[in-house]
Motif scaffolding. Structure first.
Motif, PDB file in Angstrom:
ATOM      1  N   MET A   1       0.846  -1.193   0.000  1.00  0.00           N
ATOM      2  CA  MET A   1       0.000   0.000   0.000  1.00  0.00           C
ATOM      3  C   MET A   1       0.886   1.249   0.000  1.00  0.00           C
ATOM      4  O   MET A   1       2.009   1.226   0.432  1.00  0.00           O
ATOM      5  CB  MET A   1      -0.861   0.050   1.269  1.00  0.00           C
ATOM      6  N   LYS A   2       0.351   2.358  -0.457  1.00  0.00           N
ATOM      7  CA  LYS A   2       1.066   3.625  -0.363  1.00  0.00           C
ATOM      8  C   LYS A   2       0.082   4.746  -0.092  1.00  0.00           C
ATOM      9  O   LYS A   2      -1.097   4.667  -0.441  1.00  0.00           O
ATOM     10  CB  LYS A   2       1.861   3.909  -1.625  1.00  0.00           C
ATOM     11  N   LEU A   3       0.572   5.788   0.591  1.00  0.00           N
ATOM     12  CA  LEU A   3      -0.255   6.954   0.859  1.00  0.00           C
ATOM     13  C   LEU A   3      -0.428   7.719  -0.429  1.00  0.00           C
ATOM     14  O   LEU A   3       0.535   8.130  -1.060  1.00  0.00           O
ATOM     15  CB  LEU A   3       0.414   7.845   1.914  1.00  0.00           C
ATOM     16  N   VAL A   4      -1.675   7.908  -0.844  1.00  0.00           N
ATOM     17  CA  VAL A   4      -1.917   8.530  -2.132  1.00  0.00           C
ATOM     18  C   VAL A   4      -2.929   9.652  -2.023  1.00  0.00           C
ATOM     19  O   VAL A   4      -3.784   9.663  -1.143  1.00  0.00           O
ATOM     20  CB  VAL A   4      -2.444   7.487  -3.163  1.00  0.00           C
ATOM     21  N   LEU A   5      -2.805  10.603  -2.944  1.00  0.00           N
ATOM     22  CA  LEU A   5      -3.819  11.626  -3.110  1.00  0.00           C
ATOM     23  C   LEU A   5      -4.888  11.024  -3.990  1.00  0.00           C
ATOM     24  O   LEU A   5      -4.645  10.701  -5.150  1.00  0.00           O
ATOM     25  CB  LEU A   5      -3.237  12.881  -3.768  1.00  0.00           C
ATOM     26  N   LYS A   6      -6.079  10.826  -3.452  1.00  0.00           N
ATOM     27  CA  LYS A   6      -7.127  10.128  -4.170  1.00  0.00           C
ATOM     28  C   LYS A   6      -8.092  11.112  -4.807  1.00  0.00           C
ATOM     29  O   LYS A   6      -8.678  11.953  -4.128  1.00  0.00           O
ATOM     30  CB  LYS A   6      -7.886   9.191  -3.227  1.00  0.00           C
ATOM     31  N   LYS A   7      -8.254  11.007  -6.104  1.00  0.00           N
ATOM     32  CA  LYS A   7      -9.195  11.854  -6.815  1.00  0.00           C
ATOM     33  C   LYS A   7     -10.589  11.259  -6.709  1.00  0.00           C
ATOM     34  O   LYS A   7     -10.768  10.045  -6.627  1.00  0.00           O
ATOM     35  CB  LYS A   7      -8.786  12.000  -8.284  1.00  0.00           C
ATOM     36  N   SER A   8     -11.596  12.109  -6.733  1.00  0.00           N
ATOM     37  CA  SER A   8     -12.977  11.664  -6.628  1.00  0.00           C
ATOM     38  C   SER A   8     -13.332  10.768  -7.801  1.00  0.00           C
ATOM     39  O   SER A   8     -12.827  10.925  -8.908  1.00  0.00           O
ATOM     40  CB  SER A   8     -13.918  12.871  -6.598  1.00  0.00           C
ATOM     41  N   ASP A   9     -14.222   9.795  -7.538  1.00  0.00           N
ATOM     42  CA  ASP A   9     -14.672   8.879  -8.586  1.00  0.00           C
ATOM     43  C   ASP A   9     -15.682   9.530  -9.527  1.00  0.00           C
ATOM     44  O   ASP A   9     -16.068   8.948 -10.527  1.00  0.00           O
ATOM     45  CB  ASP A   9     -15.320   7.639  -7.960  1.00  0.00           C
ATOM     46  N   THR A 189       3.054   0.418   2.819  1.00  0.00           N
ATOM     47  CA  THR A 189       3.456  -0.982   2.955  1.00  0.00           C
ATOM     48  C   THR A 189       3.526  -1.386   4.421  1.00  0.00           C
ATOM     49  O   THR A 189       3.087  -2.463   4.813  1.00  0.00           O
ATOM     50  CB  THR A 189       4.828  -1.209   2.283  1.00  0.00           C
ATOM     51  N   VAL A 190       4.081  -0.498   5.231  1.00  0.00           N
ATOM     52  CA  VAL A 190       4.236  -0.770   6.663  1.00  0.00           C
ATOM     53  C   VAL A 190       2.875  -0.904   7.346  1.00  0.00           C
ATOM     54  O   VAL A 190       2.650  -1.835   8.129  1.00  0.00           O
ATOM     55  CB  VAL A 190       5.070   0.342   7.327  1.00  0.00           C
ATOM     56  N   LEU A 191       1.958   0.008   7.067  1.00  0.00           N
ATOM     57  CA  LEU A 191       0.645  -0.032   7.709  1.00  0.00           C
ATOM     58  C   LEU A 191      -0.112  -1.308   7.344  1.00  0.00           C
ATOM     59  O   LEU A 191      -0.764  -1.920   8.193  1.00  0.00           O
ATOM     60  CB  LEU A 191      -0.175   1.192   7.309  1.00  0.00           C
ATOM     61  N   LYS A 192      -0.031  -1.692   6.083  1.00  0.00           N
ATOM     62  CA  LYS A 192      -0.711  -2.915   5.663  1.00  0.00           C
ATOM     63  C   LYS A 192      -0.097  -4.133   6.349  1.00  0.00           C
ATOM     64  O   LYS A 192      -0.822  -5.024   6.799  1.00  0.00           O
ATOM     65  CB  LYS A 192      -0.640  -3.087   4.146  1.00  0.00           C
ATOM     66  N   PHE A 193       1.234  -4.173   6.437  1.00  0.00           N
ATOM     67  CA  PHE A 193       1.906  -5.301   7.069  1.00  0.00           C
ATOM     68  C   PHE A 193       1.507  -5.408   8.539  1.00  0.00           C
ATOM     69  O   PHE A 193       1.195  -6.500   9.036  1.00  0.00           O
ATOM     70  CB  PHE A 193       3.423  -5.148   6.952  1.00  0.00           C
ATOM     71  N   ASP A 205      13.455  -5.162  13.713  1.00  0.00           N
ATOM     72  CA  ASP A 205      14.211  -5.586  12.530  1.00  0.00           C
ATOM     73  C   ASP A 205      13.266  -6.048  11.425  1.00  0.00           C
ATOM     74  O   ASP A 205      13.465  -5.745  10.240  1.00  0.00           O
ATOM     75  CB  ASP A 205      15.177  -6.722  12.895  1.00  0.00           C
ATOM     76  N   ASP A 206      12.222  -6.806  11.813  1.00  0.00           N
ATOM     77  CA  ASP A 206      11.256  -7.300  10.830  1.00  0.00           C
ATOM     78  C   ASP A 206      10.594  -6.150  10.073  1.00  0.00           C
ATOM     79  O   ASP A 206      10.548  -6.144   8.840  1.00  0.00           O
ATOM     80  CB  ASP A 206      10.164  -8.126  11.519  1.00  0.00           C
ATOM     81  N   ILE A 207      10.079  -5.190  10.815  1.00  0.00           N
ATOM     82  CA  ILE A 207       9.329  -4.106  10.189  1.00  0.00           C
ATOM     83  C   ILE A 207      10.256  -3.158   9.422  1.00  0.00           C
ATOM     84  O   ILE A 207       9.878  -2.582   8.400  1.00  0.00           O
ATOM     85  CB  ILE A 207       8.489  -3.334  11.235  1.00  0.00           C
ATOM     86  N   SER A 208      11.496  -3.022   9.885  1.00  0.00           N
ATOM     87  CA  SER A 208      12.478  -2.202   9.159  1.00  0.00           C
ATOM     88  C   SER A 208      12.801  -2.835   7.814  1.00  0.00           C
ATOM     89  O   SER A 208      12.955  -2.137   6.805  1.00  0.00           O
ATOM     90  CB  SER A 208      13.752  -2.033   9.990  1.00  0.00           C
ATOM     91  N   ASN A 209      12.878  -4.165   7.794  1.00  0.00           N
ATOM     92  CA  ASN A 209      13.123  -4.869   6.537  1.00  0.00           C
ATOM     93  C   ASN A 209      11.957  -4.714   5.570  1.00  0.00           C
ATOM     94  O   ASN A 209      12.151  -4.595   4.360  1.00  0.00           O
ATOM     95  CB  ASN A 209      13.381  -6.360   6.808  1.00  0.00           C
ATOM     96  N   VAL A 210      10.737  -4.706   6.110  1.00  0.00           N
ATOM     97  CA  VAL A 210       9.561  -4.492   5.267  1.00  0.00           C
ATOM     98  C   VAL A 210       9.655  -3.135   4.582  1.00  0.00           C
ATOM     99  O   VAL A 210       9.304  -2.981   3.410  1.00  0.00           O
ATOM    100  CB  VAL A 210       8.267  -4.584   6.108  1.00  0.00           C
TER     101      VAL A 210
END
Length: 287
Positions: A1-9, A189-193, A205-210
């Motif tokens: 996942m990534k933090l994104v600027l989401k445009k309206s649908d 990516t981190v938040l999803k993990f 160490d695990d989360i830093s590797n992610v």
């Protein structure tokens, strides 16, 4: 996942967008957008992230998210199983600050609505006791004509502005509104993990590797992005999930402790009281 600027649908010309979502997760990524967003959870549960706030959500959850404030609703893992029959229903209302015209909220008669919109910059949660009075009006929103929707939303915002401040919760402890379109794949990516693996043992160490970072760099990065240390954030997700389980199920506290990823009942009780303001046993008794 990534933090994104989401445009309206919807087309750019539309300043009010109301629809029903019947799929898990609601959104695929931690994101933000220029529109304000009112979300009402009719069915399903899970964890929501609003700014630096982490909390469980249940049917009846009603949240107003400010413009450009990062947020994400994630259902419990069981909702994503191939044969899951669990139902999801959310009424999503997105609107711009000028959806009724540029100067309407400058009129003194609409001061309360203007103040509500200003206050939601950190996210506002109204909860079941308040939302039950809005259930019928919100559930009807997607079926109304455009004109009726505009009138109904104004009415709902007006009524929400009259809700006693004791009956609403400010979610994010800091202003995390995004002012640029620059995205961050790492935090996403981190938040999803973390969301998917909080019940397992996750070391620094695990989360830093992610995140593909050194531990020191990751700690600075995570604190900057979430306003919390990794350990604090992980404990909060575990405790918020524990509170949900305590509400919904009759499992022993000791079993809930291990289900959410703690290896010590003593530490679990300590963290629970620190985050929720009561011991797990007292929390359950007071529900």
């Amino acid at each position: 996942m990534k933090l994104v600027l989401k445009k309206s649908d919807t087309p750019v010309s539309e300043k009010l967008n109301i629809y029903t979502r019947n799929v898990p997760c609601l959104d695929a990524a931690w994101h933000y957008h220029k529109e304000f967003e009112l979300l009402y959870i009719s069915q399903s549960n899970g964890i929501r992230f609003v700014g630096d706030s982490v909390a469980p959500f249940f049917p009846g959850d009603l949240v107003l998210v400010g413009s450009y404030l990062p947020h994400l609703w994630r259902n419990d893992p069981s909702y994503y199983e191939n044969e899951s029959t669990q139902k999801v229903q959310t009424i999503v209302t997105k609107f711009t600050g000028d959806f009724l015209g540029n100067d309407l909220f400058q009129i003194p008669d609409f001061y309360g609505v203007k103040k509500l919109i200003e206050d939601c910059k950190l996210g506002l949660s109204f909860g079941k006791e308040v939302s039950k009075h809005f259930h019928k009006d919100i559930m009807e929103l997607p079926k109304l004509s455009s004109t009726e929707q505009h009138i109904r939303i104004l009415s709902i915002l007006h009524r929400l502005s009259l809700v006693d401040k004791k009956s609403r919760v400010v979610l994010s402890s800091s202003d995390m509104r995004q002012s640029t379109t620059e995205s961050s794949e790492r935090i996403d990516t981190v938040l999803k993990f973390i969301s998917d693996n909080y019940a397992s043992s996750i070391s620094l160490d695990d989360i830093s590797n992610v995140a593909c970072m050194t531990t020191n760099s990751f700690c600075r990065f995570f604190k900057k992005m979430t306003n919390k240390s990794f350990t604090q954030f992980l404990n909060e997700i575990r405790i918020r999930n524990a509170s949900r389980i305590l509400v919904q199920e009759s499992l022993p506290v000791s079993e809930v402790c291990y289900i959410v990823g703690f290896n010590s009942i003593t530490n679990f009780n300590k963290q629970f009281k620190q985050i929720m303001g009561a011991t797990p046993k007292k929390f359950r008794e007071d529900i």
